[in-house]
Design a protein around this motif. Structure first.
Motif, PDB file in Angstrom:
ATOM      1  N   LYS A 123       0.812  -1.216   0.000  1.00 25.96           N
ATOM      2  CA  LYS A 123       0.000   0.000   0.000  1.00 25.96           C
ATOM      3  C   LYS A 123       0.849   1.272   0.000  1.00 25.96           C
ATOM      4  O   LYS A 123       0.535   2.237  -0.713  1.00 25.96           O
ATOM      5  N   PHE A 124       1.925   1.263   0.764  1.00 30.46           N
ATOM      6  CA  PHE A 124       2.675   2.497   0.976  1.00 30.46           C
ATOM      7  C   PHE A 124       4.039   2.542   0.282  1.00 30.46           C
ATOM      8  O   PHE A 124       4.637   3.623   0.184  1.00 30.46           O
ATOM      9  N   ALA A 125       4.542   1.403  -0.188  1.00 24.41           N
ATOM     10  CA  ALA A 125       5.816   1.368  -0.925  1.00 24.41           C
ATOM     11  C   ALA A 125       5.718   0.308  -2.010  1.00 24.41           C
ATOM     12  O   ALA A 125       6.374  -0.730  -1.946  1.00 24.41           O
ATOM     13  N   PRO A 126       4.899   0.538  -3.031  1.00 24.15           N
ATOM     14  CA  PRO A 126       4.561  -0.518  -3.986  1.00 24.15           C
ATOM     15  C   PRO A 126       5.603  -0.789  -5.065  1.00 24.15           C
ATOM     16  O   PRO A 126       5.490  -1.786  -5.782  1.00 24.15           O
ATOM     17  N   THR A 127       6.608   0.053  -5.182  1.00 25.06           N
ATOM     18  CA  THR A 127       7.564  -0.063  -6.282  1.00 25.06           C
ATOM     19  C   THR A 127       8.846  -0.750  -5.827  1.00 25.06           C
ATOM     20  O   THR A 127       9.435  -0.373  -4.804  1.00 25.06           O
ATOM     21  N   ILE A 128       9.293  -1.767  -6.570  1.00 24.86           N
ATOM     22  CA  ILE A 128      10.581  -2.397  -6.271  1.00 24.86           C
ATOM     23  C   ILE A 128      11.691  -1.468  -6.748  1.00 24.86           C
ATOM     24  O   ILE A 128      11.860  -1.244  -7.943  1.00 24.86           O
ATOM     25  N   GLN A 129      12.424  -0.905  -5.804  1.00 28.61           N
ATOM     26  CA  GLN A 129      13.548  -0.018  -6.144  1.00 28.61           C
ATOM     27  C   GLN A 129      14.761  -0.841  -6.550  1.00 28.61           C
ATOM     28  O   GLN A 129      15.478  -0.506  -7.498  1.00 28.61           O
ATOM     29  N   SER A 130      14.998  -1.912  -5.815  1.00 31.82           N
ATOM     30  CA  SER A 130      16.023  -2.903  -6.119  1.00 31.82           C
ATOM     31  C   SER A 130      15.659  -4.131  -5.307  1.00 31.82           C
ATOM     32  O   SER A 130      14.715  -4.110  -4.510  1.00 31.82           O
ATOM     33  N   LEU A 131      16.389  -5.227  -5.500  1.00 27.79           N
ATOM     34  CA  LEU A 131      16.020  -6.456  -4.818  1.00 27.79           C
ATOM     35  C   LEU A 131      16.043  -6.252  -3.302  1.00 27.79           C
ATOM     36  O   LEU A 131      17.048  -5.849  -2.729  1.00 27.79           O
ATOM     37  N   GLY A 132      14.891  -6.507  -2.671  1.00 24.48           N
ATOM     38  CA  GLY A 132      14.787  -6.360  -1.236  1.00 24.48           C
ATOM     39  C   GLY A 132      14.537  -4.950  -0.758  1.00 24.48           C
ATOM     40  O   GLY A 132      14.563  -4.690   0.451  1.00 24.48           O
ATOM     41  N   VAL A 133      14.253  -4.028  -1.679  1.00 25.96           N
ATOM     42  CA  VAL A 133      14.002  -2.632  -1.329  1.00 25.96           C
ATOM     43  C   VAL A 133      12.755  -2.162  -2.070  1.00 25.96           C
ATOM     44  O   VAL A 133      12.691  -2.244  -3.298  1.00 25.96           O
ATOM     45  N   TRP A 134      11.782  -1.677  -1.309  1.00 28.80           N
ATOM     46  CA  TRP A 134      10.546  -1.169  -1.904  1.00 28.80           C
ATOM     47  C   TRP A 134      10.425   0.319  -1.609  1.00 28.80           C
ATOM     48  O   TRP A 134      10.839   0.790  -0.550  1.00 28.80           O
ATOM     49  N   SER A 135       9.833   1.048  -2.551  1.00 30.00           N
ATOM     50  CA  SER A 135       9.774   2.505  -2.441  1.00 30.00           C
ATOM     51  C   SER A 135       8.390   3.016  -2.811  1.00 30.00           C
ATOM     52  O   SER A 135       7.637   2.365  -3.552  1.00 30.00           O
ATOM     53  N   ASP A 136       8.066   4.191  -2.297  1.00 25.54           N
ATOM     54  CA  ASP A 136       6.848   4.878  -2.722  1.00 25.54           C
ATOM     55  C   ASP A 136       7.125   5.786  -3.920  1.00 25.54           C
ATOM     56  O   ASP A 136       6.246   6.508  -4.372  1.00 25.54           O
ATOM     57  N   GLY A 137       8.366   5.731  -4.428  1.00 24.22           N
ATOM     58  CA  GLY A 137       8.742   6.595  -5.531  1.00 24.22           C
ATOM     59  C   GLY A 137       9.182   7.971  -5.081  1.00 24.22           C
ATOM     60  O   GLY A 137       9.496   8.836  -5.910  1.00 24.22           O
ATOM     61  N   GLY A 138       9.230   8.179  -3.779  1.00 29.80           N
ATOM     62  CA  GLY A 138       9.618   9.488  -3.265  1.00 29.80           C
ATOM     63  C   GLY A 138      10.385   9.377  -1.968  1.00 29.80           C
ATOM     64  O   GLY A 138      11.569   9.034  -1.940  1.00 29.80           O
TER      65      GLY A 138
END
Length: 240
Positions: A150-165
């Motif tokens: 819900k709050f960090a839906p984007t995979i930034q890199s393996l094992g790291v999720w981001s909200d894009g900001g």
């Protein structure tokens, strides 16, 4: 408005309905870029916060409020390290969604339906990580996965999720951190006391802080780690 450039949050996750569970509830510890405690540690149930927050910014604002940070507190970068599995095993997902079976299954500690790659790497005869599938932490895991999605839906890199900001979510495991780094509680925050959930949240906050400020002190995922399974971030050394 009180604003910090970089902060780290440790979240020890309780079950969805942990309000009356004296032994296990959500706990939060927040530290600044220097590893110093911000506000006050908090322990309770984040279910209502997760349900009611309509955005990542609102979720963070509610967390900050729980930890008694000033109204309007904000940060340019927030890393949240979470003590709960943020993914389920890829083999189990394939079994349930595609009917695809594994041709060879090992014992409990090496069974890919029960344990992810990152957990199997940690298993020893003396210490087998908890499994979201078999060890009654499915409530905590589904709660953490829901918040991550819900709050960090984007995979930034393996094992790291981001909200894009602003926000990044990662997973850690305080018990394994203790095995990697002797006396880690002494390294977390001087004087941090309270329920074991608070102490575990402090360990998570340390990992979040290291990820934000000294990522090379954490073990990165190898190339063969499945992206769908995430990664447990742990210290590489014996000292901070």
């Amino acid at each position: 408005m009180s604003e910090h450039s970089t902060i780290a949050v440790g979240w020890d996750v309780g079950g969805w309905n942990c309000d009356n569970n004296r032994d296990s509830r959500d706990a939060l510890v927040i530290v600044d870029a220097h590893g110093e405690l911000l506000g006050q540690p908090w322990r309770g149930n984040l279910r209502h916060v997760i349900n009611e927050a309509a955005s990542t910014a609102e979720f963070l604002a509610k967390i900050f409020d729980h930890c008694r940070l000033a109204n309007g507190f904000s940060a340019n970068s927030v890393t949240i390290a979470i003590d709960a599995p943020l993914c389920f095993p890829a083999s189990l997902i394939a079994l349930l969604t595609e009917g695809r079976i594994e041709r060879s299954l090992g014992d409990s500690a090496t069974n890919p339906y029960l344990y992810r790659f990152t957990e199997r790497r940690l298993a020893t005869p003396q210490n087998v990580p908890l499994s979201a599938v078999k060890d009654m932490i499915g409530s905590q895991s589904s709660k953490a996965i829901h918040a991550r999605a819900k709050f960090a839906p984007t995979i930034q890199s393996l094992g790291v999720w981001s909200d894009g900001g602003t926000a990044r979510f990662i997973e850690t495991y305080p018990a394994a951190c203790r095995r990697r780094t002797a006396g880690i509680e002494e390294l977390v925050l001087s004087g941090l006391t309270g329920h074991n959930d608070i102490i575990d949240a402090g360990v998570c906050a340390l990992i979040a802080h290291r990820f934000a400020t000294a990522p090379r002190t954490l073990e990165p995922p190898p190339a063969e780690a499945p992206a769908i399974e995430g990664w447990i971030w742990l210290p590489t050394d014996r000292t901070v």
